[in-house]
Design an enzyme around this catalytic site. Structure first.
Site, short mmCIF file in Angstrom:
data_model
loop_
_atom_site.label_atom_id
_atom_site.label_comp_id
_atom_site.label_asym_id
_atom_site.label_seq_id
_atom_site.Cartn_x
_atom_site.Cartn_y
_atom_site.Cartn_z
CG ASP A 140 4.20 3.39 -5.67
OD1 ASP A 140 3.27 4.20 -5.55
OD2 ASP A 140 4.49 2.54 -4.81
CG LEU B 154 -1.77 1.81 3.57
CD1 LEU B 154 -1.52 1.15 4.91
CD2 LEU B 154 -3.08 2.58 3.61
NE ARG B 155 6.14 3.50 -1.01
CZ ARG B 155 6.21 2.36 -1.70
NH1 ARG B 155 5.78 2.30 -2.92
NH2 ARG B 155 6.70 1.27 -1.14
N GLY B 156 0.72 6.77 -0.43
CA GLY B 156 0.12 8.08 -0.68
C GLY B 156 -0.32 8.77 0.60
#
Length: 423
Positions: A280, A361-363
């Site tokens: 991730d 919310l990294r995507g």
């Protein structure tokens, strides 16, 4: 007989002159190795100019100390010439997805790196290492071990920050972005750095020996076969990637330094899966497959044979393309801040992430950044839907929850959802 004794006594006298207590401490070792150069006799690196007169033997000791700066320059030149020749980036045939992900991370390091997974022998490590020639120059504080940014406090070492707080002017130089290889067998001390406990106890000084994370600050940290990396090193990478700082705790002494780097990893999925926590942390994920087209395979083999036969000539043939790509990257980095993305596109990107059940919310953040970097690379100041369609599979593919019964590639699922949302 008398002449022989006279000559030997003079030799003893000469040796006493050479190794007397008043001689400089930088005198060479006691091993005498006679040689001949330009009519002068040399013993153990000391030039002895012998002039035979009627009754004396003149001895002159040449200075063995040389100019340090000239030696350093010669060493740098020799090191540059002795470096292994790197395969040119434009010469790599195919693998466009992997090459695009790498270029976007160079343009915007805040994307967060790229994970390259694919079959063995598909040029993963060759492509990553060929990126070295394209890396632009950045401003760094001269002589600093952490490549400190003279303008950004978050990328400064503690010593540099304290000096700037005192109002001191520090010398600034331009240096190329650094690429650091992290070997699988590296120890934790070598990666994080070590503290000289003896010096700390005797002199009361925090003597820190920087490790690979310090060297990689504001640069690239490359881990080949990252899925085989030991768990304790994975934990170290996770900690540094999350905070951007590396903290070393030893014997009650704590030292922190910036460790903001582009994390690039490569591996073969058949050799083992990567821990989800580390996966991730990679901003983008590139899938590499073996080239199936026969003509392309022949071209790859021929190009590699040309490179092995004469690397210098091969690199020279791609010099114009290299320089053009370098200028393109430099231009994209300078115009990146002016690139805009419509609010409607941002909402649709978040909707895609939400409907795909992407955790966190990294995507969303990475997709926005990658789309802007691609628009800058193409020389535009506004993001288009085509830019988003190009990068969104690489930004979300590795963030989807694994379904063991699902036979469809996760990248195709992302594309399907994209067209469903974007129409």
């Amino acid at each position: 007989m008398a002449s022989v004794l006279g000559t030997s006594s003079k030799a003893i006298l000469a040796s006493r002159l050479l190794y007397s207590p008043t001689s400089k401490p930088s005198a060479p070792s006691l091993t005498l190795t006679p040689g001949q150069s330009n009519g002068k006799k040399f013993y153990g690196g000391i030039g002895i100019h012998g002039k035979r007169g009627r009754s004396q033997f003149h001895v002159a000791v040449t200075n063995v100390a040389t100019d340090v700066s000239s030696v350093e320059q010669a060493q740098k030149l020799a090191a540059k010439e002795s470096q292994r020749p790197v395969y040119p980036f434009p010469a790599i045939v195919g693998q466009d997805e992997m090459k695009l992900c790498l270029l976007l991370n160079v343009i915007d390091p805040k994307i967060g790196g790229v994970m390259i997974m694919g079959d063995r022998g598909t040029g993963k490590s060759t492509t990553v290492r060929s990126l070295v020639d394209l890396l632009p120059e950045i401003k760094v504080v001269a002589g600093d071990s952490y490549n400190s940014d003279p303008e950004d406090p978050e990328s400064m070492g503690m010593e540099v920050r304290e000096s700037i707080m005192k109002g001191e002017k520090l010398p600034v130089v331009l240096a190329k972005i650094n690429m650091v290889d992290l070997p699988l067998g590296a120890t934790e001390d070598r990666v994080c750095g070590t503290i000289d406990i003896e010096k700390a106890l005797t002199e009361g000084v925090k003597a820190f020996e920087p490790g690979l994370l310090a060297k990689a600050n504001r640069g690239i940290l490359y881990v080949d076969e990252v899925n085989l990396l030991d768990d304790h090193l994975v934990d170290v990478l996770l900690d540094s990637a999350a905070s951007g700082w590396n903290t070393v705790e030893r014997e009650g002494i704590s030292i922190s330094h910036p460790a903001r780097f582009i994390l690039i990893g490569s591996g073969n999925p058949e050799e083992g899966e990567l821990r989800p926590q580390l996966l991730d942390r990679f901003g983008m994920h590139a899938q590499v497959g073996t080239v199936r087209d026969a003509e392309l395979r022949v071209k790859i083999v021929e190009e590699r044979a040309r490179f092995d036969r004469n690397p210098k000539e091969f690199r020279e043939s791609y010099k114009a393309e290299q320089e053009k790509l370098q200028q393109q990257i430099t231009s994209a980095r300078s115009s990146l801040l002016s690139v805009q993305i419509d609010h409607d596109f941002k909402v649709k990107i978040s909707k895609v992430c939400s409907e795909l059940n992407v955790d966190g919310l990294r995507g969303d953040i990475v997709t926005n950044r990658a789309a802007k970097a691609l628009a800058a690379l193409k020389g535009r100041d506004k993001v288009s839907s085509e830019d988003i369609a190009t990068v969104i599979p690489n930004c979300l593919r590795h963030r989807l929850r694994k379904d063991p019964l699902e036979s469809i590639d996760s990248g195709l699922l992302v594309i399907e959802k994209f067209y469903e949302v974007f129409g």
